[in-house]
Design an enzyme around this catalytic site. Structure first.
Site, PDB file in Angstrom:
ATOM      1  N   LYS A 107       0.842  -1.203   0.000  1.00 24.07           N
ATOM      2  CA  LYS A 107       0.000   0.000   0.000  1.00 24.07           C
ATOM      3  C   LYS A 107       0.872   1.246   0.000  1.00 24.07           C
ATOM      4  O   LYS A 107       0.639   2.188  -0.751  1.00 24.07           O
ATOM      5  CB  LYS A 107      -0.929   0.006   1.227  1.00 24.07           C
ATOM      6  N   ASP A 140     -10.956   3.122   4.342  1.00 22.50           N
ATOM      7  CA  ASP A 140     -11.332   1.708   4.241  1.00 22.50           C
ATOM      8  C   ASP A 140     -12.857   1.564   4.127  1.00 22.50           C
ATOM      9  O   ASP A 140     -13.350   0.493   3.788  1.00 22.50           O
ATOM     10  CB  ASP A 140     -10.847   0.944   5.488  1.00 22.50           C
ATOM     11  N   GLN A 158      -4.540  -1.245   9.638  1.00 26.77           N
ATOM     12  CA  GLN A 158      -4.456  -2.589   9.069  1.00 26.77           C
ATOM     13  C   GLN A 158      -5.002  -3.615  10.063  1.00 26.77           C
ATOM     14  O   GLN A 158      -4.588  -3.654  11.222  1.00 26.77           O
ATOM     15  CB  GLN A 158      -2.979  -2.895   8.725  1.00 26.77           C
TER      16      GLN A 158
END
Ligand code: NAP
Length: 294
Positions: free
Chosen positions: A54, A121, A98
């Protein structure tokens, strides 16, 4: 029939290119540089690889990274404190924590603490609710990628019989909401669903997100259907090595489906491309600029 292979890598590269161009225009015209904080807690090997991938993609797109790494022993209060600081930092337009988190930290508490405007997200309850009632908001990256891939095959998804295998908050539910918003007729299946093969055989569009290696067999698929395989499963390969397979038995499916995503190289690359897109969208929304139209 031999299925058309949906090239997720190429489609993701196209999205990344468009995001990069838009990021450059933001700097040139507004003096803005989008920023994203990717937060990793602990040393989970898979998470470390995801975060590294990422971060590389973020930098390549001209987005400013504010990577944060806390030790596996970090407390919930420490992570909440970090999120509060990132929420308040104007240079940070997107925040991604994460998952999974170490057991002492409640992931729902952390997700709920992220400013919904920075929730790239798309997991915050407010964004999930907005998606459910058809309001604009930040939508989870993998589901957005799945719908983009399906739309490379079908100009319109309206009226298609869509079956989504899996009902997680990360993939199954949001992908079903997005397909509904595209006017598909959506059925969501899960581990308690009866007769999955018969249900799948009805689907013009089948999205498999169950985390079960190659469970969907060729015989389950309606001839000519479009199949989006979200699964990423590591299985034993030749010579003691492991390999990655999807939730769909690829070789069998390729003989029946009209179009099919490979694993790897299908949905996976779209997830990162859509994260960049969400960061751009969040930056535009926070600065009262129109949303990018791709
Ligand atoms: P998850 O949270 O474990 O959810 C799995 C879903 O599949 C659940 O709804 C479960 O049903 C259902 N399921 C499990 N076994 C089943 C069975 N035998 N028959 C029917 N349904 C079954 O997984 P997830 O996070 O949604 O991820 C799904 C897969 O996508 C995984 O392989 C994951 O690695 C992959 N993934 C890929 C990406 C990407 O970027 N490509 C991103 C995210 C996830 P119940 O609700 O009844 O338990």
């Amino acid at each position: 029939m031999t299925a058309r292979i949906i090239d997720g890598k190429a489609i993701a590269a196209d999205v990344r290119g468009k995001v990069t161009d838009a990021v450059h225009r933001l700097l040139r015209d507004r003096g803005l540089v989008p920023g994203i904080a990717v937060v990793l807690v602990g040393q989970n090997p898979a998470s470390k690889i995801y975060v590294r991938n990422k971060s590389n993609a973020v930098t390549a797109a001209g987005i400013r990274p504010f990577d944060q790494h806390l030790p596996a022993t970090a407390s919930e209060a420490e992570l909440l404190d970090l999120i509060a600081r990132l929420n308040a930092d104007e240079k940070v337009n997107g925040i991604l924590v994460q998952l999974p988190l170490p057991p002492q930290i409640d992931p729902q508490k952390i997700i709920a603490a992220i400013d919904p405007a920075k929730d790239v997200d798309g997991f915050h309850p407010l964004n999930a609710g907005r998606l459910a009632i058809g309001l604009p908001g930040l939508v989870p990256c993998t589901p957005v990628g799945c719908v983009m891939l399906a739309k490379t095959v079908h100009a319109s998804l309206a009226g298609l019989d869509a079956v989504v295998l899996g009902r997680s908050n990360i993939v199954g539910k949001p992908v079903a909401q997005l397909l509904l918003a595209e006017n598909a007729t959506v059925t969501i299946a899960h581990s308690k669903t009866n007769d999955l093969p018969a249900l799948c055989a009805r689907a013009d569009l089948l999205v498999a997100a169950i985390g079960r290696p190659e469970m969907v067999r060729g015989g389950w698929i309606k001839p000519g259907a479009t199949v989006i395989d979200v699964g990423i499963n590591r299985v034993a390969g030749e010579g003691g090595k492991s390999r990655i397979v999807g939730d769909v038995a690829y070789a069998e499916a390729a003989k029946v489906a009209g179009a099919l995503t490979p694993v790897p190289g299908g949905v996976g690359p779209m997830t990162i491309a859509c994260l960049l897109l969400n960061t751009l969208r969040a930056t535009c929304a926070q600065n009262d600029l129109p949303a990018p139209n791709f």
